[in-house]
Write an enzyme that holds these catalytic residues in place. Structure first.
Site, mmCIF file in Angstrom:
data_model
loop_
_atom_site.group_PDB
_atom_site.id
_atom_site.type_symbol
_atom_site.label_atom_id
_atom_site.label_comp_id
_atom_site.label_asym_id
_atom_site.label_seq_id
_atom_site.Cartn_x
_atom_site.Cartn_y
_atom_site.Cartn_z
ATOM 1 N N ARG A 201 8.640 31.689 14.566
ATOM 2 C CA ARG A 201 7.496 30.931 14.061
ATOM 3 C C ARG A 201 6.219 31.325 14.792
ATOM 4 O O ARG A 201 6.257 31.943 15.857
ATOM 5 C CB ARG A 201 7.745 29.432 14.234
ATOM 6 C CG ARG A 201 8.973 28.912 13.478
ATOM 7 C CD ARG A 201 9.200 27.439 13.774
ATOM 8 N NE ARG A 201 10.320 26.882 13.027
ATOM 9 C CZ ARG A 201 11.586 26.883 13.473
ATOM 10 N NH1 ARG A 201 11.863 27.396 14.660
ATOM 11 N NH2 ARG A 201 12.551 26.365 12.735
ATOM 12 N N LYS B 154 11.520 24.799 17.468
ATOM 13 C CA LYS B 154 11.478 23.527 16.750
ATOM 14 C C LYS B 154 12.684 22.677 17.144
ATOM 15 O O LYS B 154 13.809 23.170 17.186
ATOM 16 C CB LYS B 154 11.486 23.784 15.238
ATOM 17 C CG LYS B 154 11.019 22.596 14.418
ATOM 18 C CD LYS B 154 10.762 23.012 12.988
ATOM 19 C CE LYS B 154 10.175 21.853 12.185
ATOM 20 N NZ LYS B 154 9.865 22.266 10.799
ATOM 21 N N HIS C 83 3.175 33.174 8.866
ATOM 22 C CA HIS C 83 4.467 32.683 8.370
ATOM 23 C C HIS C 83 5.054 33.612 7.309
ATOM 24 O O HIS C 83 6.258 33.558 7.047
ATOM 25 C CB HIS C 83 4.302 31.274 7.808
ATOM 26 C CG HIS C 83 5.481 30.394 8.074
ATOM 27 N ND1 HIS C 83 5.886 30.042 9.345
ATOM 28 C CD2 HIS C 83 6.370 29.805 7.228
ATOM 29 C CE1 HIS C 83 6.956 29.261 9.264
ATOM 30 N NE2 HIS C 83 7.269 29.116 8.003
ATOM 31 N N ARG D 239 7.953 35.565 8.553
ATOM 32 C CA ARG D 239 9.210 34.803 8.627
ATOM 33 C C ARG D 239 9.903 34.801 7.267
ATOM 34 O O ARG D 239 11.116 35.009 7.163
ATOM 35 C CB ARG D 239 8.895 33.386 9.092
ATOM 36 C CG ARG D 239 10.121 32.486 9.327
ATOM 37 C CD ARG D 239 9.651 31.199 10.009
ATOM 38 N NE ARG D 239 10.660 30.164 10.067
ATOM 39 C CZ ARG D 239 11.571 30.078 11.027
ATOM 40 N NH1 ARG D 239 11.615 30.986 11.983
ATOM 41 N NH2 ARG D 239 12.439 29.098 11.039
ATOM 42 N N HIS E 173 17.144 27.314 12.033
ATOM 43 C CA HIS E 173 17.211 26.155 11.147
ATOM 44 C C HIS E 173 18.391 25.277 11.525
ATOM 45 O O HIS E 173 19.513 25.775 11.663
ATOM 46 C CB HIS E 173 17.372 26.595 9.683
ATOM 47 C CG HIS E 173 16.137 27.189 9.099
ATOM 48 N ND1 HIS E 173 16.148 28.023 8.004
ATOM 49 C CD2 HIS E 173 14.822 27.069 9.452
ATOM 50 C CE1 HIS E 173 14.921 28.386 7.709
ATOM 51 N NE2 HIS E 173 14.101 27.817 8.572
ATOM 52 N N TYR F 123 15.659 30.613 0.580
ATOM 53 C CA TYR F 123 15.501 32.060 0.431
ATOM 54 C C TYR F 123 16.501 32.638 -0.569
ATOM 55 O O TYR F 123 16.250 33.687 -1.147
ATOM 56 C CB TYR F 123 15.634 32.742 1.791
ATOM 57 C CG TYR F 123 14.540 32.305 2.736
ATOM 58 C CD1 TYR F 123 13.229 32.718 2.549
ATOM 59 C CD2 TYR F 123 14.805 31.452 3.797
ATOM 60 C CE1 TYR F 123 12.207 32.291 3.383
ATOM 61 C CE2 TYR F 123 13.798 31.025 4.643
ATOM 62 C CZ TYR F 123 12.503 31.442 4.438
ATOM 63 O OH TYR F 123 11.496 31.012 5.260
#
Length: 316
Positions: A153, A178, A262, A265, A288, A297
Site C-alpha cells: 500500500r 493494515k 494504488h 497494487r 488481506h 480481482y
C-alpha cells in the site's frame, strides 16, 4: 467539539493509521460539526442524538454536493457514516459519552467498483518513464518497481526503512500494515536489482545533501542528520507521503495514462492471477485478512473475458 476530534485523530496517528484514513476522518467530522451547528445549533457532542445523525445522513445523500456539483455515491456515504460510528465509539471508550448515538446508523450498501488496471505494456511504459541517469529518476524507478512487484500500500511504501529491505534474500518486510500486522513479501529479481542500484548509487547522493532545487547540484552540500528512511527526498529526509503520489501522477501524465500509487497494487494482483497465481497466494501478498477482498480481482478477470468475447463477436 474540535478538541475531541483532534484527540481522536492524534490517537489514530499514534496507532499508525494511514494518512488517507486520518484525512478522510478529519474532513468527515468537520462536515458533521458544521451541519450540527447550522441545522441544530449544537456545540457539544453530548447533545447529539440518533435522530440528528440520521438527518445528517439524509442531508449528505440528497443535498451535499462535491466540488464538481455531483451527489456523493453510496460508497462515500458508507465511508462517512463508518467514520462517524468509529468516532462516537472512541468517545464512549474514553469516557466522554455514556452511550453512542451512532450505534444504529445503517451503512448503505453499494456495489464495489472494479479497480482500474493497466495492462502489462502500459505498466511497463509508466515504470520505465523516469530518467535513471539522475538520482531522482533512479529513486522513482525503484519505487515503482517495488510497488508493482510487491503490491504494498501507499502508506506501507512510505514507511519503509533501509533495514526492511533484503535484496540478497529477495524479500521485504512490511511493518505495521493494515490492522497493525507485519508481513514478509517476496521481491522479484527485477525489483531487487533496482532497489540495489538505488541504495548503492542514488540514496547516498540524496542522503549527503548533494542535490538542491530540481536536481541541480550546488557548491556546498547541506549537512543532514542521518535517517533510516528508505526513500529520500532532495533534502535528504524521508520522502513524504504526498510527494510519492505526486511523482507517480506526474509520470502517468507524461505517458498519458490514468494511474496513481494504488494502481500498482491493483496491477500486481491482477497480473499475478492472469499468470496463474492462486487467490490465496495473492491474499497473503497483499495482506488481506478476508479472502472476499482479494476476490474482487477475480471479477476483473471475468470482466476482461467478457470484453474479449464481445470484441471477438464484433469482429466476426
Amino acid at each position: 467539539m474540535n478538541r475531541a476530534v483532534d484527540a481522536y485523530l492524534a490517537e489514530l496517528e499514534a496507532r499508525h493509521f494511514s494518512h488517507s484514513r486520518r484525512a478522510h476522518g478529519a474532513r468527515t467530522l468537520e462536515r458533521l460539526i458544521l451541519y450540527l451547528r447550522e441545522a441544530h445549533s449544537i456545540t457539544d457532542w453530548r447533545a447529539v442524538n440518533e435522530t440528528q445523525l440520521r438527518d445528517f445522513a439524509v442531508y449528505a445523500a440528497t443535498r451535499h454536493r462535491s466540488p464538481k456539483g455531483k451527489l456523493i455515491t453510496a460508497a462515500t456515504l458508507r465511508q462517512w457514516l463508518s467514520i462517524i460510528r468509529s468516532f462516537f465509539a472512541w468517545q464512549c471508550t474514553h469516557g466522554h459519552l455514556l452511550h453512542s448515538p451512532a450505534t444504529r446508523l445503517v451503512l448503505p450498501r453499494g456495489e464495489q467498483p472494479l479497480p482500474h488496471v493497466l495492462n502489462e505494456q502500459e505498466i511497463a511504459r509508466l515504470i520505465e518513464r523516469p530518467d535513471i541517469k539522475t538520482a531522482i529518476g533512479l529513486r522513482d524507478r525503484a519505487i515503482m518497481e517495488t510497488l508493482y512487484a510487491t503490491g504494498i500500500r501507499h502508506a506501507e511504501a512510505h514507511r519503509l526503512d533501509l533495514y526492511d529491505v533484503d535484496t540478497g534474500a529477495h524479500r521485504l518486510t512490511v511493518r505495521l500494515g493494515k490492522g497493525q500486522r507485519d508481513r514478509l513479501v517476496p521481491l522479484t529479481e527485477t525489483a531487487a536489482h533496482w532497489l540495489t542500484r538505488y541504495v548503492t548509487v542514488a540514496r547516498p547522493e540524496l542522503a549527503a545533501g548533494k542535490l538542491w532545487g530540481k536536481g541541480r547540484r550546488r557548491g556546498q552540500p547541506k549537512l543532514i542528520p542521518p535517517t533510516s528512511a528508505l526513500w529520500l527526498s532532495l533534502t535528504g529526509h524521508r520522502l513524504s507521503y504526498q510527494m510519492i503520489a505526486e511523482r507517480i501522477r506526474d509520470y502517468a501524465l507524461q505517458v498519458e495514462l490514468k494511474a496513481n500509487v494504488h494502481t500498482f497494487r491493483h496491477c500486481c494482483a491482477t497480473h499475478l492471477l492472469r499468470g496463474g497465481a492462486s487467490v490465496r497466494h495473492v491474499q497473503q501478498l497483499l495482506g488481506h485478512r478476508d479472502l472476499s477482498t482479494t476476490e474482487i480481482y477475480t471479477h476483473v478477470e471475468v470482466s476482461d473475458l467478457q470484453q474479449a468475447i464481445e470484441t471477438a463477436s464484433n469482429k466476426a
